[in-house]
Design a protein around this motif. Structure first.
Motif, mmCIF file in Angstrom:
data_model
loop_
_atom_site.group_PDB
_atom_site.id
_atom_site.type_symbol
_atom_site.label_atom_id
_atom_site.label_comp_id
_atom_site.label_asym_id
_atom_site.label_seq_id
_atom_site.Cartn_x
_atom_site.Cartn_y
_atom_site.Cartn_z
ATOM 1 N N LEU A 144 0.840 -1.191 0.000
ATOM 2 C CA LEU A 144 0.000 0.000 0.000
ATOM 3 C C LEU A 144 0.881 1.248 0.000
ATOM 4 C CD1 LEU A 144 -2.658 -1.090 2.671
ATOM 5 C CD2 LEU A 144 -2.981 -0.989 0.191
ATOM 6 N N SER A 145 0.378 2.315 -0.599
ATOM 7 C CA SER A 145 1.142 3.554 -0.649
ATOM 8 C C SER A 145 1.265 4.157 0.744
ATOM 9 C CB SER A 145 0.477 4.552 -1.591
ATOM 10 O OG SER A 145 -0.770 4.984 -1.061
ATOM 11 N N SER A 146 2.264 5.005 0.921
ATOM 12 C CA SER A 146 2.480 5.632 2.223
ATOM 13 C C SER A 146 1.278 6.468 2.643
ATOM 14 C CB SER A 146 3.739 6.506 2.182
ATOM 15 O OG SER A 146 4.886 5.730 1.919
ATOM 16 N N PHE A 147 0.723 7.207 1.689
ATOM 17 C CA PHE A 147 -0.432 8.042 2.010
ATOM 18 C C PHE A 147 -1.631 7.195 2.418
ATOM 19 C CE2 PHE A 147 -4.420 10.049 0.648
ATOM 20 C CZ PHE A 147 -4.389 11.196 1.439
ATOM 21 N N LEU A 148 -1.872 6.104 1.703
ATOM 22 C CA LEU A 148 -3.015 5.243 2.020
ATOM 23 C C LEU A 148 -2.832 4.583 3.380
ATOM 24 C CD1 LEU A 148 -5.704 4.140 1.123
ATOM 25 C CD2 LEU A 148 -4.513 2.317 -0.120
ATOM 26 N N LEU A 149 -1.603 4.199 3.718
ATOM 27 C CA LEU A 149 -1.342 3.605 5.032
ATOM 28 C C LEU A 149 -1.604 4.607 6.154
ATOM 29 C CD1 LEU A 149 1.849 1.423 4.504
ATOM 30 C CD2 LEU A 149 -0.414 0.630 5.199
ATOM 31 N N MET A 150 -1.217 5.847 5.935
ATOM 32 C CA MET A 150 -1.494 6.876 6.940
ATOM 33 C C MET A 150 -2.995 7.081 7.094
ATOM 34 S SD MET A 150 1.458 9.799 6.498
ATOM 35 C CE MET A 150 1.204 10.042 4.743
ATOM 36 N N LEU A 151 -3.696 7.111 5.979
ATOM 37 C CA LEU A 151 -5.147 7.297 6.017
ATOM 38 C C LEU A 151 -5.826 6.124 6.712
ATOM 39 C CD1 LEU A 151 -7.496 9.128 5.105
ATOM 40 C CD2 LEU A 151 -7.571 7.798 2.978
ATOM 41 N N LEU A 152 -5.395 4.913 6.397
ATOM 42 C CA LEU A 152 -5.981 3.732 7.017
ATOM 43 C C LEU A 152 -5.661 3.666 8.511
ATOM 44 C CD1 LEU A 152 -5.334 1.000 4.283
ATOM 45 C CD2 LEU A 152 -7.533 1.997 4.937
ATOM 46 N N SER A 153 -4.466 4.073 8.892
ATOM 47 C CA SER A 153 -4.103 4.080 10.314
ATOM 48 C C SER A 153 -5.000 5.039 11.081
ATOM 49 C CB SER A 153 -2.633 4.477 10.484
ATOM 50 O OG SER A 153 -1.781 3.536 9.869
ATOM 51 N N LEU A 154 -5.207 6.218 10.513
ATOM 52 C CA LEU A 154 -6.083 7.196 11.153
ATOM 53 C C LEU A 154 -7.505 6.666 11.238
ATOM 54 C CD1 LEU A 154 -5.776 10.120 12.272
ATOM 55 C CD2 LEU A 154 -6.652 10.912 10.066
ATOM 56 N N LEU A 155 -7.983 6.055 10.158
ATOM 57 C CA LEU A 155 -9.336 5.521 10.127
ATOM 58 C C LEU A 155 -9.492 4.344 11.090
ATOM 59 C CD1 LEU A 155 -12.149 5.597 8.855
ATOM 60 C CD2 LEU A 155 -11.287 4.112 7.020
ATOM 61 N N LEU A 156 -8.439 3.543 11.240
ATOM 62 C CA LEU A 156 -8.497 2.419 12.177
ATOM 63 C C LEU A 156 -8.695 2.925 13.597
ATOM 64 C CD1 LEU A 156 -8.205 -0.650 12.605
ATOM 65 C CD2 LEU A 156 -5.753 -0.282 12.917
ATOM 66 N N GLY A 157 -7.984 3.993 13.955
ATOM 67 C CA GLY A 157 -8.152 4.558 15.291
ATOM 68 C C GLY A 157 -9.536 5.139 15.492
ATOM 69 N N VAL A 158 -10.051 5.834 14.468
ATOM 70 C CA VAL A 158 -11.399 6.415 14.567
ATOM 71 C C VAL A 158 -12.440 5.324 14.745
ATOM 72 C CG1 VAL A 158 -13.172 7.712 13.327
ATOM 73 C CG2 VAL A 158 -10.805 8.493 13.277
ATOM 74 N N SER A 159 -12.350 4.278 13.947
ATOM 75 C CA SER A 159 -13.347 3.201 14.033
ATOM 76 C C SER A 159 -13.215 2.410 15.322
ATOM 77 C CB SER A 159 -13.229 2.272 12.818
ATOM 78 O OG SER A 159 -11.920 1.756 12.686
ATOM 79 N N ALA A 160 -11.989 2.228 15.817
ATOM 80 C CA ALA A 160 -11.795 1.507 17.079
ATOM 81 C C ALA A 160 -12.311 2.296 18.275
ATOM 82 C CB ALA A 160 -10.320 1.172 17.281
ATOM 83 N N SER A 161 -12.479 3.612 18.107
ATOM 84 C CA SER A 161 -12.966 4.434 19.219
ATOM 85 C C SER A 161 -14.418 4.135 19.560
ATOM 86 C CB SER A 161 -12.811 5.921 18.891
ATOM 87 O OG SER A 161 -13.642 6.306 17.811
ATOM 88 N N GLY A 162 -15.054 3.269 18.800
ATOM 89 C CA GLY A 162 -16.388 2.820 19.167
ATOM 90 C C GLY A 162 -16.423 2.094 20.496
ATOM 91 N N TYR A 163 -15.254 1.792 21.054
ATOM 92 C CA TYR A 163 -15.219 1.137 22.368
ATOM 93 C C TYR A 163 -15.794 2.032 23.462
ATOM 94 C CZ TYR A 163 -11.306 3.878 24.217
ATOM 95 O OH TYR A 163 -10.518 4.904 24.690
ATOM 96 N N VAL A 164 -15.934 3.340 23.207
ATOM 97 C CA VAL A 164 -16.463 4.236 24.243
ATOM 98 C C VAL A 164 -17.986 4.191 24.324
ATOM 99 C CG1 VAL A 164 -14.493 5.778 23.943
ATOM 100 C CG2 VAL A 164 -16.627 6.268 22.727
ATOM 101 N N VAL A 165 -18.646 3.789 23.245
ATOM 102 C CA VAL A 165 -20.119 3.801 23.227
ATOM 103 C C VAL A 165 -20.718 2.883 24.299
ATOM 104 C CG1 VAL A 165 -22.181 3.457 21.788
ATOM 105 C CG2 VAL A 165 -20.106 4.433 20.790
ATOM 106 N N PRO A 166 -20.130 1.713 24.587
ATOM 107 C CA PRO A 166 -20.690 0.881 25.657
ATOM 108 C C PRO A 166 -20.820 1.575 27.005
ATOM 109 C CG PRO A 166 -19.215 -0.443 24.338
ATOM 110 C CD PRO A 166 -19.096 0.969 23.830
ATOM 111 N N PHE A 167 -19.982 2.564 27.282
ATOM 112 C CA PHE A 167 -20.115 3.283 28.546
ATOM 113 C C PHE A 167 -21.420 4.078 28.572
ATOM 114 C CE2 PHE A 167 -15.626 2.384 28.241
ATOM 115 C CZ PHE A 167 -15.284 2.062 29.543
ATOM 116 N N ALA A 168 -21.778 4.700 27.435
ATOM 117 C CA ALA A 168 -23.071 5.376 27.343
ATOM 118 C C ALA A 168 -24.206 4.361 27.377
ATOM 119 C CB ALA A 168 -23.133 6.202 26.064
ATOM 120 N N PHE A 169 -23.975 3.213 26.766
ATOM 121 C CA PHE A 169 -24.949 2.121 26.767
ATOM 122 C C PHE A 169 -25.294 1.726 28.199
ATOM 123 C CE2 PHE A 169 -26.446 -1.313 23.813
ATOM 124 C CZ PHE A 169 -27.110 -2.084 24.752
ATOM 125 N N VAL A 170 -24.256 1.529 29.009
ATOM 126 C CA VAL A 170 -24.464 1.148 30.409
ATOM 127 C C VAL A 170 -25.114 2.288 31.184
ATOM 128 C CG1 VAL A 170 -23.257 0.564 32.559
ATOM 129 C CG2 VAL A 170 -22.623 -0.563 30.427
#
Length: 254
Positions: A151-177
């Motif tokens: 993968l290109s360097s730019f695409l890897l940076m974009l995917l890394s950023l997107l991976l962190g954004v999508s993984a941040s869904g771990y906070v929603v369960p706290f609102a759920f509870v």
């Protein structure tokens, strides 16, 4: 790269020093009568803490959302915190500096995504849908990074950023509870959810990925498949959760 870890730790130490001074200047002790009132309340509350814990432990939904949070948080605690730099170097062919930079972008994405996930969940007036989309996007993003070579360097940076954004869904369960649990049990439930959130990433997935890397002679495609399976499990768990937005707590589980 010339800055080094010693410089970074020194900055953190200096920042902590000034933070301690600011706390000493601006943070005040409570009045004596208030402290005595709080002590009396705590003495009374301690007698029912165990009962509250047992009540929270008996609610299946708390376990479901806690497990979901733990599976998504493993992206940060197992992959980004330990194995991502070696992955970027061995699989995508990045230099150490660029691998470390892309790894850091995962945390930047999580820092940006966490408040967004809470805001989006509130605006959408749903908890389960953001959790479903978050786990699915995390699965697809990690899959692209792991299984698509060169993968290109730019695409890897974009995917890394997107991976962190999508993984941040771990906070929603706290609102759920927070929606689900009676206010008198909310603090106990939040504590349990937080414990479950950090339960799998470092204690389980970090050594498991290392063991698989050793067993497969540094085959990251196989080793990181455990995280892919974890994200897939997180996605399916959401279909067993009952929507909680705008409900103070479930009837019959008070």
């Amino acid at each position: 790269s010339g800055f080094g870890w010693r410089g970074a730790v020194s900055i953190i130490a200096v920042a902590g020093f000034f933070l301690a001074i600011a706390a000493w200047i601006f943070v005040y002790d409570s009045p004596a009568h208030y402290c005595q009132e709080q002590k009396n309340i705590q003495t009374t509350a301690s007698s029912i803490t165990f009962k509250q814990l047992m009540m929270v432990l008996s609610i299946p939904q708390v376990w479901l959302v806690g497990l979901y949070s733990s599976l998504l948080f493993a992206i940060l605690s197992a992959f980004a915190s330990l194995w991502s730099v070696q992955f970027f170097m061995h699989v995508q062919g990045l230099s150490f500096n660029w691998a470390a930079f892309d790894s850091g972008l995962i945390f930047v994405g999580a820092a940006l995504g966490s408040p967004f996930m809470g805001y989006w969940s509130d605006r959408l007036r749903r908890r389960c849908i953001p959790m479903q989309i978050s786990s699915l996007m995390c699965l697809l993003t990690l899959g692209l990074m792991v299984y698509v070579p060169h993968l290109s360097s730019f695409l890897l940076m974009l995917l890394s950023l997107l991976l962190g954004v999508s993984a941040s869904g771990y906070v929603v369960p706290f609102a759920f509870v927070g929606d689900m649990i009676n206010p008198c049990l909310r603090a106990t439930a939040m504590g349990l959810t937080n414990m479950l959130c950090i339960l799998l990433g470092a204690p389980l997935f970090q050594p498991l990925i290392g063991w698989l890397l050793e067993l497969t002679h540094t085959n990251f495609h196989i080793a990181l498949s455990v995280l892919m399976a974890a994200l897939l499990l997180a996605f399916f768990l959401t279909f067993f959760m009952r929507e909680t937005f705008c409900q103070s707590c479930y009837q019959g589980e008070r």
